[in-house]
Design a protein around this motif. Structure first.
Motif, short mmCIF file in Angstrom:
data_model
loop_
_atom_site.label_atom_id
_atom_site.label_comp_id
_atom_site.label_asym_id
_atom_site.label_seq_id
_atom_site.Cartn_x
_atom_site.Cartn_y
_atom_site.Cartn_z
N GLN A 157 16.41 43.08 -48.06
CA GLN A 157 15.19 42.44 -47.58
C GLN A 157 13.95 43.17 -48.09
O GLN A 157 13.01 42.57 -48.60
CB GLN A 157 15.23 42.46 -46.06
CG GLN A 157 14.33 41.48 -45.39
CD GLN A 157 14.52 41.57 -43.89
OE1 GLN A 157 14.92 42.62 -43.36
NE2 GLN A 157 14.24 40.49 -43.20
N GLY A 187 13.10 42.66 -51.61
CA GLY A 187 12.76 41.27 -51.93
C GLY A 187 13.84 40.53 -52.69
O GLY A 187 13.58 39.50 -53.31
N ASP A 202 14.50 36.31 -49.95
CA ASP A 202 13.30 36.17 -49.13
C ASP A 202 13.70 35.88 -47.68
O ASP A 202 14.87 35.70 -47.37
CB ASP A 202 12.34 35.12 -49.70
CG ASP A 202 12.98 33.74 -49.75
OD1 ASP A 202 13.83 33.44 -48.88
OD2 ASP A 202 12.63 32.98 -50.66
#
Lengths: 382, 604
Positions: free
Chosen positions: B30, B33, B36
Motif C-alpha cells: 500500500q 503504491g 491503490d
C-alpha cells in the motif's frame, strides 16, 4: 396377492379436547360445528375426487378423526350416501367409524349403524383410571366398558385401541391389562406403544423431564409380551400394532399396508391413487374452516401433492408392506422399483433372524425384525 | 531498461503465524503504491490467493511482489518481496525462496516473543547468508514488551536487536522505517552481469487455467526476454518464452527481466511437474557455463489413502488429483485398492498440514466426499534376503517372518511453551516415545528440544499440544534420520473382519493402549445395528483389545396409516442418504467420519 383395493377415507377434524399425546389433525371448537355445511363440503370434495379417479369399486370406507363420534348420525349418513353416489359401493363392504367412549350414546350408535357403519373402532386407550387421566382422556374405565358393551350389541365388528409402554408400566401389569381387554372380546385390537410426538403437550412435558417412558430395552420387552399374550388368546399380530382373529383384520388399513389406492377427503386427509398411469399423492388443508372455504370456492381442499417416482413408490411399498405379518410380494417390489432387493442384504438379515422368506415369492420381517423394522427397512431400501 | 543492481533489494519476511507477516506485506504494498486504495479495499492478505491460504492465514505457494520505492536519499529502488510459506511442511519451499534473496525481515510479535517456527525459519535465513533486519510488530498493543522481546531475540537467536524497527502493521506505524531499513541495511544482489549468458533460478511454478504454467524466476546473470528460447538445464527441455513480466502483485507484462530481479515467464509448459524447482534456466543458443547448485526434489514424508465415499466418484477423484498435481509437484499419488474402501489413491504429502490442505481442496474445489485412511510415515523394512523395502501403506506389510528389522523416521522437534504447561507437554512427549535433547528457558518460556518418532507425531500430536497448552505452545520439526524400532502391525477387526484401512504400525509397548482407545472410539462412532458387533484390535492372531456394540433393541414406528407414508418416506430417504456416506464391511456399515475420528487418539 389379490388387488389391495380402493378405499375412501373421510376425516372429521374435531375433538371435545386435545389429548396430550396426539399429533393428529384435530381441533377443539367452543361453538357448535355447522355440520350441514360440512356435509355439503364433503359432498363437493368427494365429487371432485371422483372426477380424478374415474369409476371405481370401493372396498372400504373409514371415517376417522378427530372424533367422528361427534358427528350426527345424519351427517354420517349423508357422507356415506355421497360416497355411494360417486363410486360403486358393494353391499357388505367394511365401513368403519372411530368413536370415543366419552361421546357414546346408544341412540347415536344405532343411528350410525342405520347409516351403514358396520365396524366401530373405540379409543379405549387404558383399562385403569389413573392412566386414563395421565393420557388426558375424558372417560373412565366404566364408561369404556359401557361403550364396548353397547358397540358389541349394535355393530357386527368392533375394535378398540390401547396405548401401552406408559410411564412405570411393568410387563406383568401390561399383560394383565391386556388379558382383561381381550376378555371383553373384540375381534380386533390396535395396541400402540406410547411415543412422544413433536408439537404435542407430552413433547414439552417430556422434554422438561416431567415424566419418563420405558427405555428401548423395556419397550422391546413390552412388545414381546404383547405378541405372546395376543397370540395365545387367538388375536395374533397381523401388523406391527394390530391384532385380529383371523379374518377380522381391518380391510381398510390393509389397503394402506398393502399399498393399495385410497382417496382422502376432509381437512388434512391424504390420498394415494393412480392417475394417468402414475401414483399420485394428495393432501388437503388442515384447518377445518380454511378447508371449508377452499372446497366451497373451488370444489376441493387439496393444497398439495406429488407424482411419485418409481423409487419413491417402491420405498413406500416396502415400508408399509413389511409392517404386515404376511410380508411383501417381491415381484411387486421389482415391478415398482425396476430392481430387486439385494440378495446379499436379505441373506445377512436372514442369518440374523430378522427376515424370513415365505416360499419363493414373499419376504416378511420376523418378530425380532418387527421390533427394529425402521432400521430394517432402511437397510433393505438402500 | 533494467534497473542497476545496486538499486535492487530482494528480501523475504520470516515470521510465526499470526505475528503479522501478511499484514506487513499489505502495508508495504500500500505504502509504495503498488495497489491503490480501491484495489486494496476489502482485501486482507492480498498475497494469499487461495481460499485456504486466506482462511488459515498460511501461505502455500511462494509469491513475489515488486515494489517501487523512492528512498529518503532521493534514489529510486526496486524492492522485491518474496513471500514464503511459513509452515514446517513447506520447509523445502521456504528454503528455495530464501536461497533466491539476500536479506530477510524477521517479524516478531512484541507481545508474544519468539516462537518455535520463527526459530526454524530464521536459522534457514542465516544459513543462506541473509542480512536480517529485526522488526517488532504490534508495539501499539498494551501487552507489548519490546525490550524483553529484544533481549529474547539476542539471547535465543543471537541477533543484534538493538536497532530493531518498531512497527504496528495494523495501524501503519513505522512502515516507512521498514522500507528505509531494507534499502540501507539489506545488501543489493551480490552478482549480476547483464552481458553474461543467461542464468536464472526457477523459484516456483504454478498452474493457471488461462496461461498454463507460470514460472517464477530469479535472474542471476544475463537478461531474460520475451521470444528467447530457454533451456532448463536439469531436464534439458527447451521452450520459447511467451511472456515475461513482474508481479506488483498484479501480473504486469514487461519485455525483459534483468539481473538481480524476480519476475515471471510463461512458455507453454504443460505441467508443473515439468518444472523442477531450483533448476537453472539459461538461453538455448548461448548457455551459461555452470548451473546453479541444484535443489533436491521434495520427498513426501506422510502417506495416506484417499478414497471416494461413493465408489462411482472414483474417476472424478482421479481427475481431481491429476489437476492438483499439475500445481503441486510435491504431492504424489498412485492408485490403491482396498478390500474395505475399493479404488482410491495412496497419496504422499510433505506433512500433515499439506495432507489436510490437499484433502480440503479436493473436497472443496472438486466437490468430492472422501475417506482418508490413517496417515502413515515411510517405514523401511529390512528383509531376511538382505534387501530393504520402503513401506508406504501398512496394508502392504510383508510377512513378519521375512522381516529382520523395521526402521522408522525420527524428527527433531522444538517446542516453545509458557512454563505452566511444561509438565503436561513433557508427559506428552514422553508418552510418544520422545527423547529429550534440551530444555532451556527463553525469558519466561520453556524451550524444549525433543527427538520423536514421526509416526507418533502424525496422529494428533499437534492437536494435543495445542489443547494441553490452550494454544500457547508452538511447535516445529525437521526430519533427522531413520532408527530401528520395535514396531508391530495392529489390525482392527469389525464383526470379525479386518478393516484394512484402519490397520497401522505401532510400537509394541503402545499397541495395547492404542488398540483399546481405537476400539472404544469405534464403539462410539459406529451406529448400533440390528445385531451386536464385536470390535477387536489384534497383533497377528492375538486379540489385544475388545469392545462390543450392542444390538439395537427397538426402532419401529408404532402407528403408520395412510397419511403418515409421506413423512416416513422422507425419513427413509434421509436414512438412505446417510447410508451412502457409510462403507459396508461385511455386514457392518461404518460411517466415513469413523475413519477420521478413530485416528484422533487422545492421551487421557
Amino acid at each position: 396377492m389379490n388387488d389391495p383395493g380402493f378405499g375412501v377415507y373421510v376425516h372429521w377434524p374435531f375433538c371435545a379436547a386435545k389429548c396430550p399425546y396426539c399429533d393428529f389433525n384435530s381441533h377443539v371448537r367452543h361453538q357448535p360445528v355447522d355440520q350441514p355445511r360440512f356435509v355439503q363440503a364433503f359432498e363437493r370434495e368427494l365429487a371432485t375426487m371422483r372426477e380424478r379417479t374415474g369409476p371405481r369399486t370401493v372396498s372400504s370406507i373409514f371415517i376417522g378423526g378427530g372424533t367422528p363420534s361427534l358427528m350426527l348420525p345424519g351427517t354420517v349418513e349423508a357422507v356415506l350416501a355421497a360416497v355411494a353416489r360417486n363410486w360403486d359401493v358393494p353391499d357388505g363392504i367394511e365401513i368403519t367409524l372411530e368413536a370415543n367412549p366419552s361421546s357414546v350414546e346408544a341412540g347415536r350408535f344405532r343411528g350410525y349403524r342405520a347409516a351403514g357403519v358396520n365396524r366401530v373402532s373405540l379409543g379405549v386407550q387404558a383399562l385403569n383410571d389413573a392412566d386414563l387421566r395421565f393420557l388426558g382422556r375424558l372417560h373412565d374405565v366404566e364408561q369404556s366398558l359401557h361403550a364396548i358393551g353397547l358397540a358389541r350389541e349394535i355393530f357386527p365388528r368392533l375394535s378398540f385401541d390401547l396405548i401401552y409402554a406408559r410411564p412405570g408400566q411393568t410387563p406383568d401389569a401390561w399383560a394383565a391389562e391386556l388379558e382383561q381387554a381381550i376378555s371383553h372380546a373384540a375381534d380386533h385390537l390396535s395396541l400402540y406403544q406410547l411415543t412422544i410426538e413433536e408439537g404435542t403437550r407430552f413433547h414439552a412435558l417430556y422434554a422438561a423431564k416431567k415424566f419418563q417412558i420405558p427405555d428401548a430395552d423395556h419397550a422391546a420387552d413390552l412388545y414381546t409380551v404383547t405378541q405372546e399374550v395376543t397370540a395365545a388368546r387367538g388375536l395374533p399380530a397381523y401388523e406391527i400394532s394390530n391384532h385380529a382373529q383371523p379374518g377380522a383384520e381391518s380391510r381398510h388399513n390393509l389397503i394402506y399396508w398393502r399399498y393399495g389406492e385410497y382417496v382422502g377427503v376432509g381437512p388434512g386427509a391424504h390420498g394415494r391413487f393412480m392417475e394417468n398411469g402414475r401414483r399420485i399423492v394428495t393432501f388437503t388443508e388442515k384447518n377445518p374452516e380454511n378447508w371449508l372455504d377452499l372446497v366451497e370456492s373451488r370444489g376441493h381442499g387439496v393444497i398439495g401433492g406429488e407424482v411419485l417416482t418409481r423409487e419413491e413408490e417402491a420405498d413406500e411399498f416396502l415400508l408399509m408392506g413389511l409392517r404386515l405379518t404376511e410380508g411383501i410380494d417381491l415381484a411387486r417390489y421389482e415391478q415398482l422399483s425396476g430392481r430387486s432387493l439385494s440378495g446379499r442384504r436379505i441373506a445377512i438379515l436372514q442369518e440374523e433372524g430378522l427376515v424370513s422368506p415365505i416360499g419363493n415369492s414373499r419376504l416378511r420381517a420376523t418378530q425380532q425384525g418387527m421390533i427394529v423394522l425402521d432400521a430394517l427397512v432402511a437397510d433393505l431400501a438402500r | 531498461m533494467t534497473t542497476p543492481i545496486s538499486h535492487i533489494r530482494n528480501f523475504s519476511i520470516v515470521a510465526h503465524i499470526d505475528h503479522g507477516k501478511s499484514t506487513l506485506a499489505d502495508r508495504l504494498i500500500q505504502m509504495t503504491g503498488a495497489l491503490d486504495a480501491r484495489e486494496m479495499a476489502g482485501k486482507e492478505q492480498v498475497l494469499d490467493n487461495m481460499d485456504i491460504e486466506r482462511e488459515r492465514g498460511i501461505t502455500i505457494k511462494a509469491q513475489t511482489v515488486r515494489l517501487n520505492y523512492t528512498a529518503k536519499n532521493g534514489e529510486d529502488y526496486i524492492l522485491n518481496l518474496i513471500d514464503t510459506p511459513g509452515h514446517v511442511d513447506f520447509a523445502y519451499e521456504v528454503s528455495r525462496s530464501l536461497a533466491a534473496c539476500e536479506g530477510s525481515l524477521l517479524v516478531v510479535d512484541a507481545s508474544q516473543g519468539v516462537e518455535a517456527q520463527t526459530l526454524a525459519n530464521v536459522y534457514q535465513a542465516i544459513d543462506n547468508n541473509h542480512e536480517i533486519v529485526v522488526v517488532l510488530n504490534k508495539i501499539d498493543l498494551p501487552a507489548a514488551e519490546p525490550e524483553r522481546v529484544k533481549e529474547q531475540i539476542e539471547e535465543v537467536i543471537g541477533l543484534d536487536a538493538s536497532d530493531a524497527v518498531m512497527i504496528s502493521a495494523k495501524t501503519g506505524i513505522g512502515i516507512e522505517d521498514v522500507l528505509e531499513a531494507i534499502v540501507a541495511r539489506l545488501p543489493a544482489p551480490r552478482v549480476g552481469d547483464a552481458t553474461k549468458p543467461l542464468k536464472a533460478m526457477l523459484v516456483d511454478s504454478w498452474y493457471d487455467a488461462y496461461l498454463g504454467v507460470i514460472v517464477l524466476v530469479r535472474v542471476i546473470d544475463g537478461v531474460l526476454k520475451k521470444g528467447q528460447t530457454i533451456r532448463m538445464m536439469g531436464t534439458g527441455a527447451r521452450y520459447p518464452v511467451e511472456r515475461t513480466g513482474f508481479f506488483t502483485p498484479k501480473m504486469i507484462q514487461a519485455d525483459e527481466i534483468g539481473p538481480g530481479e524476480f519476475g515471471f515467464i510463461t512458455a507453454s509448459i504443460k505441467e508443473v511437474a515439468d518444472t523442477r524447482v531450483g533448476d537453472t534456466i539459461t538461453e538455448d543458443r548461448k548457455p551459461t557455463a555452470e548451473a546453479l547448485p541444484g535443489f533436491k526434489p521434495a520427498q513426501p514424508v506422510v502417506f495416506c489413502g484417499l478414497f471416494p465415499v461413493d465408489a462411482a466418484d472414483f474417476e472424478d477423484l482421479r481427475a481431481a488429483v491429476g489437476k492438483l498435481r499439475l500445481n503441486d509437484a510435491s504431492f504424489s499419488y498412485e492408485m490403491e485398492t482396498s478390500a474395505a474402501l475399493g479404488f482410491g489413491f495412496r497419496c504422499g504429502f510433505l506433512g500433515l498440514l499439506h495432507l489436510e490442505i490437499i484433502q480440503e481442496r479436493l473436497e472443496r474445489e472438486f466437490d468430492l466426499d472422501l475417506i482418508a485412511t490413517a496417515p502413515s510415515v515411510v517405514y523401511r523394512m529390512n528383509l531376511l534376503d538382505g534387501t530393504q523395502k520402503e513401506l508406504h501403506n501398512p496394508a502392504d506389510m510383508p510377512d513378519v517372518m521375512k522381516i529382520t528389522s523395521i526402521e522408522e523416521p525420527w524428527i527433531r522437534a522444538t517446542i516453545l511453551t509458557p512454563d505452566e504447561y511444561l509438565g503436561s507437554i513433557l508427559k506428552l512427549c514422553q508418552d510418544r516415545r520422545g527423547v529429550q535433547v534440551d530444555l532451556s528457558y527463553v525469558g519466561k518460556r520453556a524451550m524444549l528440544v525433543y527427538d520423536l518418532p514421526l509416526n507418533e507425531v502424525v496422529f494428533d500430536f499437534y492437536d494435543r499440544l495445542k489443547s494441553i497448552s490452550k494454544g500457547y505452545a508452538s511447535f516445529d520439526y525437521h526430519l533427522t534420520d531413520y532408527k530401528e524400532g520395535d514396531l508391530v502391525k495392529m489390525s482392527i477387526l469389525v464383526n470379525d473382519e479386518p478393516v484394512d484401512a484402519l490397520s497401522m504400525l505401532v510400537h509394541r509397548m503402545a499397541a495395547e493402549k492404542r488398540g483399546r482407545t481405537m476400539c472404544e472410539k469405534l464403539k462410539e462412532l459406529i451406529p448400533q445395528h440390528m445385531f451386536k458387533i464385536p470390535i477387536q484390535a489384534a497383533i497377528g492372531g492375538r486379540i489385544i483389545a475388545r469392545e462390543t456394540i450392542s444390538a439395537l433393541r427397538k426402532d419401529v414406528t408404532a402407528k403408520c396409516y395412510g397419511g403418515d407414508v409421506t413423512r416416513k418416506r422422507k425419513l427413509l430417504e434421509k436414512q438412505k442418504e446417510g447410508k451412502k456416506r457409510m462403507r459396508q464391511f461385511g455386514k457392518v456399515d461404518i460411517p466415513q467420519e469413523a475413519f477420521i475420528q478413530a485416528l484422533k487418539m487422545g492421551d487421557n
